[in-house]
Scaffold this active site. Sequence first.
Site, PDB file in Angstrom:
ATOM      1  N   HIS A  48       1.449 -10.136   6.676  1.00  0.00           N
ATOM      2  CA  HIS A  48       1.443  -8.733   6.195  1.00  0.00           C
ATOM      3  C   HIS A  48       0.080  -8.097   6.407  1.00  0.00           C
ATOM      4  CE1 HIS A  48       2.077  -5.325   3.386  1.00  0.00           C
ATOM      5  NE2 HIS A  48       3.343  -5.565   3.609  1.00  0.00           N
ATOM      6  N   ILE A  54      -2.883  -5.766   5.154  1.00  0.00           N
ATOM      7  CA  ILE A  54      -2.799  -4.791   4.059  1.00  0.00           C
ATOM      8  C   ILE A  54      -2.252  -5.520   2.835  1.00  0.00           C
ATOM      9  CG2 ILE A  54      -1.659  -2.683   3.239  1.00  0.00           C
ATOM     10  CD1 ILE A  54      -1.424  -1.807   6.166  1.00  0.00           C
ATOM     11  N   GLY A  57       2.235  -3.648  -1.286  1.00  0.00           N
ATOM     12  CA  GLY A  57       2.450  -2.750  -2.418  1.00  0.00           C
ATOM     13  C   GLY A  57       3.137  -3.430  -3.586  1.00  0.00           C
ATOM     14  N   VAL A  58       4.088  -4.297  -3.309  1.00  0.00           N
ATOM     15  CA  VAL A  58       4.790  -4.999  -4.379  1.00  0.00           C
ATOM     16  C   VAL A  58       3.830  -5.911  -5.144  1.00  0.00           C
ATOM     17  CG1 VAL A  58       5.612  -6.927  -2.959  1.00  0.00           C
ATOM     18  CG2 VAL A  58       6.936  -6.198  -4.937  1.00  0.00           C
ATOM     19  N   GLU A  62       2.593  -5.859  -9.009  1.00  0.00           N
ATOM     20  CA  GLU A  62       2.552  -7.078  -9.819  1.00  0.00           C
ATOM     21  C   GLU A  62       1.171  -7.262 -10.458  1.00  0.00           C
ATOM     22  OE1 GLU A  62       3.479 -10.582 -11.808  1.00  0.00           O
ATOM     23  OE2 GLU A  62       4.839  -9.095 -10.942  1.00  0.00           O
TER      24      GLU A  62
END
Length: 146
Positions: A48, A54, A57-58, A62
């Site tokens: 990723h 990067i 986003g998840v 979290e």
Amino acid sequence: MLDINEILSILPHRYPFILVDRIIAFKKFTFLNAIKNISMNEPYFQGHFPQKPIYPGVLLLESMIQTTGILLYKSTNKKKLEKKIIYYVTGIDQAKFKKPAFPGDQIIIESILEKQKKLLFCFQSIAKINNKIICKAKIMCMKILK
């Protein structure tokens, strides 16, 4: 204020899923500020994305949730009773991603308790890099007795 060893004593998460490195400010039932250091060594950067890593986003969400969990624990901790209580995320609303986070960034996460109704807690969580908002969301948690 709290280092990683104290965070590990609060959160059930372990590597590679412990996503808070340090607590820098706290006021009971009000707010908690945490640091998440983004390192190129983290396993998700292999996929990723290999050419331009990067922070997912998840995982940012979290990190914000874990910060909120520490605020709840630090505000309500009753040592022996706490082992029979767990908090679950029941909702994330109005999540907005403004800018990405990259290896080498230090994210400051602030969780603010907005309201509590019986067993439901509502928070505003804001993540910043260099004092610029990169993400914000409303996070709801429910207290569950085991």
